[in-house]
Design a protein around this motif. Structure first.
Motif, mmCIF file in Angstrom:
data_model
loop_
_atom_site.group_PDB
_atom_site.id
_atom_site.type_symbol
_atom_site.label_atom_id
_atom_site.label_comp_id
_atom_site.label_asym_id
_atom_site.label_seq_id
_atom_site.Cartn_x
_atom_site.Cartn_y
_atom_site.Cartn_z
ATOM 1 N N UNK A 196 4.234 12.979 -7.980
ATOM 2 C CA UNK A 196 2.886 12.528 -8.326
ATOM 3 C C UNK A 196 2.838 11.738 -9.628
ATOM 4 N N UNK A 197 3.969 11.638 -10.310
ATOM 5 C CA UNK A 197 4.010 10.812 -11.521
ATOM 6 C C UNK A 197 4.208 9.329 -11.190
ATOM 7 N N UNK A 198 4.650 9.061 -9.976
ATOM 8 C CA UNK A 198 4.812 7.665 -9.556
ATOM 9 C C UNK A 198 3.441 7.012 -9.415
ATOM 10 N N UNK A 199 3.346 5.785 -9.812
ATOM 11 C CA UNK A 199 2.113 5.021 -9.617
ATOM 12 C C UNK A 199 2.113 4.495 -8.181
ATOM 13 N N UNK A 200 1.099 4.823 -7.437
ATOM 14 C CA UNK A 200 1.036 4.402 -6.033
ATOM 15 C C UNK A 200 0.611 2.934 -5.932
ATOM 16 N N UNK A 201 0.893 2.277 -4.792
ATOM 17 C CA UNK A 201 0.520 0.867 -4.609
ATOM 18 C C UNK A 201 -0.974 0.607 -4.765
ATOM 19 N N UNK A 202 -1.802 1.623 -4.500
ATOM 20 C CA UNK A 202 -3.245 1.450 -4.645
ATOM 21 C C UNK A 202 -3.617 1.022 -6.054
ATOM 22 N N UNK A 203 -2.817 1.446 -7.038
ATOM 23 C CA UNK A 203 -3.057 1.074 -8.439
ATOM 24 C C UNK A 203 -2.144 -0.069 -8.888
ATOM 25 N N UNK A 204 -0.856 0.005 -8.519
ATOM 26 C CA UNK A 204 0.090 -1.005 -9.015
ATOM 27 C C UNK A 204 -0.143 -2.379 -8.402
ATOM 28 N N UNK A 205 -0.764 -2.414 -7.202
ATOM 29 C CA UNK A 205 -1.012 -3.694 -6.542
ATOM 30 C C UNK A 205 -2.487 -3.892 -6.205
ATOM 31 N N UNK A 206 -3.343 -3.199 -6.908
ATOM 32 C CA UNK A 206 -4.777 -3.250 -6.600
ATOM 33 C C UNK A 206 -5.281 -4.691 -6.471
ATOM 34 N N UNK A 207 -5.893 -5.008 -5.313
ATOM 35 C CA UNK A 207 -6.384 -6.374 -5.076
ATOM 36 C C UNK A 207 -7.813 -6.418 -4.558
ATOM 37 N N UNK A 208 -8.436 -5.236 -4.398
ATOM 38 C CA UNK A 208 -9.812 -5.211 -3.916
ATOM 39 C C UNK A 208 -9.954 -5.524 -2.439
ATOM 40 N N UNK A 209 -8.835 -5.702 -1.727
ATOM 41 C CA UNK A 209 -8.877 -6.005 -0.292
ATOM 42 C C UNK A 209 -8.201 -4.894 0.510
ATOM 43 N N UNK A 210 -6.883 -4.809 0.409
ATOM 44 C CA UNK A 210 -6.127 -3.773 1.109
ATOM 45 C C UNK A 210 -5.680 -2.663 0.165
ATOM 46 N N UNK A 211 -5.332 -3.032 -1.057
ATOM 47 C CA UNK A 211 -4.865 -2.065 -2.057
ATOM 48 C C UNK A 211 -6.058 -1.573 -2.864
#
Length: 476
Positions: free
Chosen positions: A30-45
C-alpha cells in the motif's frame, strides 16, 4: 436445497479465506503510488473508493452473463453448482485479481500489453486481435437483444433503438469514467444484486425443491458436460472478458489492498448470482426438460421474465425489464470503452495526439463494426463469443502464472487453472458447431494433443526459470 446453500456458503467463505491467500502470494504494497494518482488525467486515471469501484466492476463483468449463461448451464443439472463454485474461486476470481493487479503494477496497462510482458510479443499480437474481436462481439450481442425488447415495449423502431443505444455507447466510451459510468453504474449494480437476492429468497417458496448435487448429466439433449459446461457457464465461473475490464478499474484504485475487494470480491459476487439463477432454472420449470421447453419458446430472456414475474409479481416484472434491457447495455458500453483504451495503447507508439482527439479517433474503429454486427442473428454472434472468451481467459491465467514463476512465487494458483482451461478450450474448438465440428472422440484426441504440447512448453519454462535467481518483475 442443502447443496445450493452450501455452494453459496462455500463462495462466501472462499472469498474471506482464499482471496487473502492469493493476495499474500501476489504481494501487495500500500506504499506504492497507484496509477490513479501517478497518471491522473481526469479521464481514465481517476481515484475512486473501493465500494463504488466494486459495484462498477461487478456490472462491467456481469451484466446478463451470469444470468443467461447460468440458466443455459442449468440444463446439465446440479453438476453446474460444482463448476460455478470451483471455477469461480480457483480460476475466475484468481484470473480477475491478477488481470487487475498486474495492470495496477504496470501503470494501468491493458490486457494485451500485459500478455506481451510475460508471454512475448507474438502472443501479444495475436491476443490484441482476439481481444478486440471478443469485445466487439460482446458489445454487438448485448446490444441487439435490448434493442429488440425496446422495439416491443415502446413506439421506437429497432433502428431507432439501436441509434439511441449507440449514442450512449459513444458517450460512455469517451467521457471521464467518473462523469457517466461512475454515477450510474453503482445504481445498476445494486439493481443486479437486488434482482438476484430477491430471486434467491423466492427459491425457498417454489413448488419444486432445488435438487442436490450429483455428477449425473441431466441435459435433455444428451450434450456432454466436458467441455461444453465450462464454456456455457463462463460469467460466474471464469470469463476472459473480465481481463479486458479489470484494467478499467485498475486505473482508479486508491491503494493496492483495494484490489482484493474490487477484483476478487466482484467475481465471487458474480458467482453467487450465477448460483441463484442456475438454481432457479433447475427448479422453476420442474427440471431440465421443462427448462428446455421454456428456452425453446422464449429464449433465456423469456425464462428470466417468466421467473421474475411469477415469483416477484409486478416488482419482478420491472426488475426483469431493467435487467434484460439495461444490464447487457452496461456490458456493451464498457466493452467498447476497453476497446478504445487498447487501441490507444496499441497505436500510441505511432505518434502523440491530443488526449480528447485520440479518445474520439480510437472510438470510431470499434463502434462501426459493432453496429454492423448488430444486424446479424444474436445466436450466431453468441456462439463465437463463448470460445473466444475462454481462450482469452486461458491466456490471462498463463500470463499470471508466468509473472509468479518469474518472480519465484507460488505459481500453481494460476498454472493449475491455466492447464485446466487449456484442456477445455483445446477440446471445445474441435467439437463445437462453431469450430471444426468433429466427432467427440476425435475432438478429445485433438484437445489432448494441444494440452500435452502446452504442458511440455510449461515444463520447459519451469526448468528455465529454476536457474534464474533474480526476480524479473519490472514494476512501473
Amino acid at each position: 436445497m442443502v447443496s445450493f446453500i452450501l455452494s453459496v456458503l462455500a463462495l462466501i467463505v472462499g472469498y474471506f479465506l482464499y482471496s487473502k491467500v492469493v493476495e499474500r502470494i501476489f504481494g501487495i504494497d500500500d506504499k506504492r503510488i497507484t496509477p490513479a494518482y501517478s497518471k491522473s488525467d481526469g479521464l481514465d486515471y481517476t481515484p475512486m473508493g473501493w465500494i463504488k469501484a466494486s459495484l462498477i466492476q461487478l456490472l462491467n463483468i456481469a451484466g446478463l452473463g451470469p444470468i443467461f449463461g447460468a440458466i443455459l448451464g442449468a440444463l446439465y443439472g446440479p453438476v453446474a453448482f460444482i463448476w460455478i463454485v470451483l471455477g469461480c474461486l480457483f480460476a475466475g476470481a484468481v484470473h480477475d485479481y491478477f488481470s487487475g493487479m498486474l495492470s495496477v503494477r504496470h501503470g494501468g496497462e491493458q490486457f494485451p500489453t500485459l500478455v506481451g510482458r510475460y508471454l512475448g510479443k507474438y502472443v501479444k499480437s495475436v491476443i490484441n486481435v482476439i481481444s478486440l474481436i471478443l469485445m466487439i462481439l460482446v458489445a454487438a450481442a448485448f446490444t441487439a437483444g435490448p434493442a429488440q425488447l425496446v422495439e416491443q415495449l415502446t413506439p421506437l423502431s429497432y433502428s431507432a433503438s439501436l441509434l439511441l443505444i449507440f449514442v450512449y455507447f459513444v458517450l460512455a466510451a469517451i467521457l471521464p469514467i467518473n462523469k457517466l459510468i461512475g454515477k450510474i453504474y453503482p445504481i445498476f449494480g445494486l439493481v443486479l444484486i437486488i434482482m438476484a437476492v430477491s430471486i434467491g429468497f423466492a427459491l425457498f417458496f417454489m413448488d419444486h425443491s432445488i435438487p442436490n448435487i450429483t455428477l449425473e448429466n441431466l441435459h435433455p439433449g444428451e450434450v456432454p458436460i466436458w467441455p461444453l459446461l465450462m464454456v456455457t457457464i463462463s460469467c460466474g465461473a471464469i470469463s476472459g472478458f473480465h481481463s479486458t475490464q479489470s484494467p478499467i478499474l485498475a486505473r482508479t484504485l486508491k491503494k493496492e489492498s483495494d484490489g482484493r475487494k474490487v477484483f476478487f470480491g466482484a467475481m465471487v459476487a458474480e458467482g453467487i448470482i450465477a448460483l441463484i439463477w442456475a438454481a432457479a432454472g433447475m427448479t422453476f420449470f420442474g427440471g431440465p426438460d421443462g427448462l428446455q421447453g421454456a428456452l425453446a419458446n422464449g429464449g433465456a430472456a423469456g425464462v428470466v421474465n417468466e421467473i421474475s414475474k411469477t415469483t416477484l409479481g409486478q416488482f419482478g416484472g420491472i426488475l426483469a425489464i431493467l435487467g434484460v434491457i439495461i444490464l447487457p447495455i452496461t456490458t456493451g458500453d464498457t466493452a467498447l470503452r476497453s476497446s478504445r483504451m487498447i487501441l490507444v495503447e496499441l497505436l500510441s507508439k505511432f505518434g502523440k495526439f491530443d488526449t480528447k482527439m485520440k479518445t474520439i479517433l480510437m472510438t470510431v474503429p470499434v463502434v462501426i463494426p459493432t453496429y454492423l454486427l448488430t444486424q446479424m442473428d444474436y445466436s450466431f454472434l453468441w456462439r463465437y463469443v463463448g470460445w473466444t472468451n475462454q481462450v482469452v481467459a486461458t491466456v490471462m491465467l498463463w500470463t499470471a502464472a508466468m509473472f509468479l514463476l518469474q518472480n519465484k512465487k507460488f505459481h500453481w494458483i494460476c498454472s493449475i487453472p491455466a492447464l485446466f482451461m487449456t484442456a477445455v478450450t483445446g477440446s471445445y474448438i474441435f467439437y463445437a458447431p462453431e469450430g471444426f465440428h468433429l466427432s467427440y472422440g476425435t475432438s478429445m484426441i485433438c484437445g489432448s494433443i494441444i494440452f500435452v504440447s502446452v504442458l511440455a512448453w510449461f515444463i520447459y519454462q519451469l526448468k528455465r526459470n529454476k536457474n534464474t535467481n533474480i526476480p524479473l518483475d519490472n514494476v512501473a
